[in-house]
Write a protein that holds these residues in place. Structure first.
Motif, PDB file in Angstrom:
ATOM      1  N   LEU A   1     -50.566  15.920  93.986  1.00  0.00           N
ATOM      2  CA  LEU A   1     -49.507  16.416  94.864  1.00  0.00           C
ATOM      3  C   LEU A   1     -49.890  17.839  95.219  1.00  0.00           C
ATOM      4  N   LEU A   2     -49.965  18.155  96.479  1.00  0.00           N
ATOM      5  CA  LEU A   2     -50.434  19.467  96.948  1.00  0.00           C
ATOM      6  C   LEU A   2     -51.776  19.821  96.307  1.00  0.00           C
ATOM      7  N   GLY A   3     -52.604  18.821  96.133  1.00  0.00           N
ATOM      8  CA  GLY A   3     -53.933  19.041  95.560  1.00  0.00           C
ATOM      9  C   GLY A   3     -53.933  19.288  94.054  1.00  0.00           C
ATOM     10  N   LYS A   4     -52.785  19.049  93.406  1.00  0.00           N
ATOM     11  CA  LYS A   4     -52.720  19.299  91.958  1.00  0.00           C
ATOM     12  C   LYS A   4     -52.363  18.012  91.226  1.00  0.00           C
ATOM     13  N   THR A   5     -52.795  17.914  89.965  1.00  0.00           N
ATOM     14  CA  THR A   5     -52.367  16.754  89.174  1.00  0.00           C
ATOM     15  C   THR A   5     -50.861  16.898  88.944  1.00  0.00           C
ATOM     16  N   PHE A   6     -50.208  15.829  88.529  1.00  0.00           N
ATOM     17  CA  PHE A   6     -48.753  15.872  88.377  1.00  0.00           C
ATOM     18  C   PHE A   6     -48.345  16.942  87.357  1.00  0.00           C
ATOM     19  N   PHE A   7     -49.111  17.062  86.268  1.00  0.00           N
ATOM     20  CA  PHE A   7     -48.837  18.079  85.240  1.00  0.00           C
ATOM     21  C   PHE A   7     -48.904  19.481  85.863  1.00  0.00           C
ATOM     22  N   ASP A   8     -49.997  19.767  86.576  1.00  0.00           N
ATOM     23  CA  ASP A   8     -50.159  21.093  87.189  1.00  0.00           C
ATOM     24  C   ASP A   8     -49.118  21.328  88.280  1.00  0.00           C
TER      25      ASP A   8
ATOM     26  N   ASP B   1     -45.847  22.433  86.690  1.00  0.00           N
ATOM     27  CA  ASP B   1     -45.971  23.822  86.239  1.00  0.00           C
ATOM     28  C   ASP B   1     -45.871  24.765  87.448  1.00  0.00           C
ATOM     29  N   TYR B   2     -46.634  24.427  88.502  1.00  0.00           N
ATOM     30  CA  TYR B   2     -46.660  25.271  89.696  1.00  0.00           C
ATOM     31  C   TYR B   2     -45.290  25.309  90.384  1.00  0.00           C
ATOM     32  N   ALA B   3     -44.690  24.105  90.582  1.00  0.00           N
ATOM     33  CA  ALA B   3     -43.429  24.046  91.335  1.00  0.00           C
ATOM     34  C   ALA B   3     -42.317  24.790  90.594  1.00  0.00           C
ATOM     35  N   THR B   4     -42.294  24.704  89.274  1.00  0.00           N
ATOM     36  CA  THR B   4     -41.222  25.391  88.543  1.00  0.00           C
ATOM     37  C   THR B   4     -41.524  26.887  88.432  1.00  0.00           C
ATOM     38  N   SER B   5     -42.716  27.252  87.923  1.00  0.00           N
ATOM     39  CA  SER B   5     -42.998  28.678  87.662  1.00  0.00           C
ATOM     40  C   SER B   5     -43.140  29.499  88.943  1.00  0.00           C
ATOM     41  N   ASN B   6     -43.827  28.934  89.956  1.00  0.00           N
ATOM     42  CA  ASN B   6     -44.112  29.760  91.139  1.00  0.00           C
ATOM     43  C   ASN B   6     -43.068  29.641  92.232  1.00  0.00           C
TER      44      ASN B   6
ATOM     45  N   LYS C   1     -28.672  44.532  94.034  1.00  0.00           N
ATOM     46  CA  LYS C   1     -28.403  44.156  95.427  1.00  0.00           C
ATOM     47  C   LYS C   1     -29.634  44.253  96.320  1.00  0.00           C
ATOM     48  N   PHE C   2     -30.491  45.242  96.054  1.00  0.00           N
ATOM     49  CA  PHE C   2     -31.574  45.474  97.009  1.00  0.00           C
ATOM     50  C   PHE C   2     -32.975  45.268  96.420  1.00  0.00           C
ATOM     51  N   ILE C   3     -33.256  46.015  95.345  1.00  0.00           N
ATOM     52  CA  ILE C   3     -34.660  46.053  94.903  1.00  0.00           C
ATOM     53  C   ILE C   3     -35.125  44.705  94.345  1.00  0.00           C
ATOM     54  N   ALA C   4     -34.322  44.130  93.416  1.00  0.00           N
ATOM     55  CA  ALA C   4     -34.746  42.852  92.822  1.00  0.00           C
ATOM     56  C   ALA C   4     -34.907  41.769  93.903  1.00  0.00           C
ATOM     57  N   PRO C   5     -33.936  41.600  94.840  1.00  0.00           N
ATOM     58  CA  PRO C   5     -34.144  40.558  95.871  1.00  0.00           C
ATOM     59  C   PRO C   5     -35.400  40.790  96.709  1.00  0.00           C
ATOM     60  N   ILE C   6     -35.682  42.045  97.064  1.00  0.00           N
ATOM     61  CA  ILE C   6     -36.861  42.299  97.909  1.00  0.00           C
ATOM     62  C   ILE C   6     -38.140  41.909  97.155  1.00  0.00           C
ATOM     63  N   VAL C   7     -38.215  42.336  95.884  1.00  0.00           N
ATOM     64  CA  VAL C   7     -39.421  42.012  95.100  1.00  0.00           C
ATOM     65  C   VAL C   7     -39.549  40.492  94.951  1.00  0.00           C
ATOM     66  N   LEU C   8     -38.413  39.823  94.711  1.00  0.00           N
ATOM     67  CA  LEU C   8     -38.470  38.381  94.495  1.00  0.00           C
ATOM     68  C   LEU C   8     -38.867  37.627  95.773  1.00  0.00           C
ATOM     69  N   ILE C   9     -38.402  38.106  96.914  1.00  0.00           N
ATOM     70  CA  ILE C   9     -38.791  37.452  98.171  1.00  0.00           C
ATOM     71  C   ILE C   9     -40.309  37.576  98.356  1.00  0.00           C
ATOM     72  N   PHE C  10     -40.811  38.757  98.032  1.00  0.00           N
ATOM     73  CA  PHE C  10     -42.240  39.037  98.123  1.00  0.00           C
ATOM     74  C   PHE C  10     -43.022  38.078  97.196  1.00  0.00           C
ATOM     75  N   VAL C  11     -42.508  37.900  95.983  1.00  0.00           N
ATOM     76  CA  VAL C  11     -43.167  37.012  95.005  1.00  0.00           C
ATOM     77  C   VAL C  11     -43.165  35.574  95.518  1.00  0.00           C
ATOM     78  N   LEU C  12     -42.010  35.182  96.055  1.00  0.00           N
ATOM     79  CA  LEU C  12     -41.874  33.810  96.533  1.00  0.00           C
ATOM     80  C   LEU C  12     -42.841  33.514  97.665  1.00  0.00           C
ATOM     81  N   ILE C  13     -42.893  34.434  98.623  1.00  0.00           N
ATOM     82  CA  ILE C  13     -43.763  34.209  99.781  1.00  0.00           C
ATOM     83  C   ILE C  13     -45.209  34.095  99.324  1.00  0.00           C
ATOM     84  N   SER C  14     -45.621  34.996  98.425  1.00  0.00           N
ATOM     85  CA  SER C  14     -47.031  34.901  98.018  1.00  0.00           C
ATOM     86  C   SER C  14     -47.248  33.717  97.082  1.00  0.00           C
ATOM     87  N   GLY C  15     -46.189  33.302  96.340  1.00  0.00           N
ATOM     88  CA  GLY C  15     -46.326  32.138  95.463  1.00  0.00           C
ATOM     89  C   GLY C  15     -46.548  30.862  96.261  1.00  0.00           C
ATOM     90  N   ILE C  16     -45.911  30.812  97.424  1.00  0.00           N
ATOM     91  CA  ILE C  16     -46.018  29.599  98.245  1.00  0.00           C
ATOM     92  C   ILE C  16     -47.314  29.621  99.048  1.00  0.00           C
TER      93      ILE C  16
END
Ligand code: PFF
Length: 433
Positions: A363-370, A373-378, A418-433
Motif C-alpha cells: 500500500l503506497l509502496g509499503k508492506t502492510f506492517f510499514d 506504522d507510517y499512516a499512524t506515526s506520520n 493557538k498559534f505556534i503548535a498548530p503552525i508547526v504541526l501543519i508543517f510536519v503534516l505536509i512534509s510527512g505526506i
C-alpha cells in the motif's frame, strides 16, 4: 456499562500508569535507532527542546479534557461539541491501528525471551531473524499471544488490572534498565558511545531531523489518540496538570536517554554502526549479547524489559478503545475488551504476514506492517494532535484562563496552543505526506 467511574487509587499510581503508557518500544527500540540515524547528540538536543516546549501543550490539553469531562475519548469530544464526535472516533481508529503493528514486535520479543531463557542462542542473528519473521504460523501465534496477555489487564478493570500491572511491571522495568545501563558503561566502547550521545555535532543538523524528532516525541508521549485523555479521566480531583505533564515528560525522556546509555556503549564496543536501524534490537544487539560474558542473563533481561515496556503501553492502547466502546455502545467491560481485541487480532494478522506470504502486498509502496506504522506515526498522530490543539485552543472557552489563570505560563500556553503548535504541526503534516 460503567456506572461508577473508577479512579486511580493514588496520585503516584496515575503517574506510574501514564509513564507506563508513554514508555514503550518507542523509548527502547525506536528512540536509540532514530537517534543513531540522525547524528546522536544533535538529535537529542532538538528532541529535548521540542518535547519540553511544544509537546507539553497538547499533552496538557489531553489531560485537561480528560479531567474536565471525566469520560472516554469519543464522549469527551462529543461533550465539547456534538460536531466533534467523529474526531473522537478518529482517535479510536488510530489507537486501534497502532497495536496492529506494535504487537507484532511484542510477539518477536516473546520469541527472543524464549531463545535466551532456553539458552538456544543462534549463531547468526541476521539469518535467524529473517527466517523467524518470514515464517507463517509462529509469528502470528506469538502476536496473538502478546495481545491476549495485554488484554487480561484492562479486562480486569482500572484498579485491579491496569493499576496493578503498572505498579508491578514499571519498577521492575526501571531496575532492569539500570542494571543493563551500568553493565553497558563498564564496556570498552562506553566513552565513544557516550560522546556520540552527548556531544553535539552541529554540522549534522537538518530540517528532516526536526520532523523526525517531533514525530518521535508525539509517539513516545502517546499524544493524539486519546490514551492520555483516557488515563487523565481517571485522575483524582486534586491532581496538578502541569506538574503531572512535566513529570511524565521528564520520566519518559530519562528512560529514553538511559536506553541510549545502555545501547550505544555496546554498539561502539563492537564497532557496529549506530544507524543500524530497526534491526538494532533484534539483530545487532542480540549478536553482541551472545559474545559478551553471561549472554543468557543479559539477553534475557534486555528482552524482558522490552516486554514490560511494550505491554504497559499496549494496555493503555486497549483501554482507550475499551472505555469508548463501554460508553458508546453501553456494553460491559468484558465484552468491550473482547471486541477490541478481536478487531486488533484481525488486522494484526496481515501485518504479521507482511514479513512472509504478504510481503508483496503493498500500500503506497509499503508492506502492510510499514504502512500501518507510517499512516499512524506520520499522518494520523500529527493530524489528531493538530485538531486537539485547535479544538482546545479555539473551541473550549478560556481553557487556559480557567486552568492556569492570567499568569506568565497561562499567556505562554495560550499563544503556543493557538498559534505556534498548530503552525508547526501543519508543517510536519505536509512534509510527512
Ligand atoms: N508511547 C508508546 C511508546 O513510546 O512505545 C506508544 C504508544 C502507547 C502509542 C500508547 C499509543 C498509545 F496509545
Amino acid at each position: 456499562m460503567e456506572k461508577d467511574r473508577q479512579q486511580w487509587s493514588s496520585h503516584i499510581s496515575f503517574i506510574i500508569a501514564t509513564v507506563g503508557s508513554a514508555v514503550g518500544l518507542g523509548n527502547i527500540w525506536r528512540f536509540p535507532y532514530i537517534m543513531g540515524e540522525n547524528g546522536g547528540a544533535i538529535f537529542l538536543l532538538t528532541y529535548l527542546l521540542l518535547i519540553g516546549f511544544l509537546c507539553v501543550i497538547p499533552l496538557c490539553c489531553e489531560l485537561l479534557i480528560g479531567k474536565i469531562h471525566r469520560t472516554d475519548t469519543v464522549s469527551a469530544f462529543e461533550k465539547i461539541n456534538p460536531k466533534f464526535k467523529w474526531f473522537g472516533w478518529l482517535c479510536i481508529l488510530t489507537v486501534l491501528l497502532i497495536p496492529c503493528f506494535y504487537f507484532v514486535v511484542g510477539g518477536w520479543i516473546i520469541n527472543y525471551i524464549w531463545i535466551f531463557l532456553s539458552n538456544n542462542i543462534p549463531d547468526n542473528f541476521t539469518n535467524y531473524f529473517s527466517s523467524f519473521s518470514s515464517q507463517t504460523w509462529v509469528p502470528c501465534i506469538l502476536t496473538l499471544f502478546f495481545l491476549f496477555l495485554t488484554a487480561i489487564f484492562p479486562y480486569k478493570g482500572v484498579n485491579k488490572g491496569i493499576e496493578k500491572a503498572n505498579n508491578i511491571m514499571m519498577p521492575m522495568f526501571v531496575i532492569m534498565l539500570f542494571i543493563m545501563a551500568l553493565y553497558a558503561i563498564s564496556l570498552p566502547g562506553a566513552k565513544e558511545g557516550l560522546t556520540f550521545m552527548f556531544k553535539p555535532d552541529f554540522s549534522q543538523f537538518d530540517k528532516q531531523m526536526i520532523l523526525t524528532a517531533l514525530g518521535q516525541a508525539l509517539f513516545t508521549l502517546s499524544i493524539g489518540m486519546g490514551a492520555v485523555l483516557t488515563y487523565g479521566s481517571y485522575m483524582r480531583e486534586d491532581t496538578n496538570i502541569v506538574k503531572s505533564a512535566y513529570t511524565l515528560i521528564i520520566c519518559d525522556t530519562l528512560i529514553a536517554i538511559t536506553a541510549g546509555v545502555m545501547i550505544f556503549p555496546i554498539v561502539f564496543s563492537f564497532g557496529v554502526t549506530p544507524s543500524a536501524g530497526a534491526t538494532l534490537a533484534f539483530i545487532s544487539l542480540p549478536e553482541m549479547f551472545a559474545q559478551l560474558p553471561f549472554p543468557t542473563f543479559f539477553g534475557f533481561i534486555f528482552f524482558v524489559l522490552l516486554f514490560f515496556a511494550a505491554i504497559t503501553s499496549g494496555i493503555s492502547m486497549l483501554e482507550t478503545a475499551i472505555a469508548s466502546f463501554i460508553n458508546q455502545f453501553k456494553m460491559t467491560r468484558e465484552k468491550a475488551t473482547i471486541i477490541t481485541s478481536s478487531i486488533i487480532a484481525i488486522i494484526s494478522i496481515p501485518a504479521t504476514l507482511s514479513f512472509s506470504i504478504l510481503g508483496d502486498f503493498k500500500l503506497l509502496g509499503k508492506t502492510f506492517f510499514d504502512f500501518l506504522d507510517y499512516a499512524t506515526s506520520n499522518i494520523l498522530l500529527p493530524f489528531n494532535t493538530l485538531l486537539i490543539c485547535l479544538i482546545a485552543g479555539w473551541c473550549i472557552k478560556s481553557l487556559w484562563k480557567d486552568n492556569f489563570g492570567e499568569t506568565f505560563f497561562g499567556y505562554a500556553f495560550n499563544i503556543l496552543l493557538k498559534f505556534i503548535a498548530p503552525i508547526v504541526l501543519i508543517f510536519v503534516l505536509i512534509s510527512g505526506i
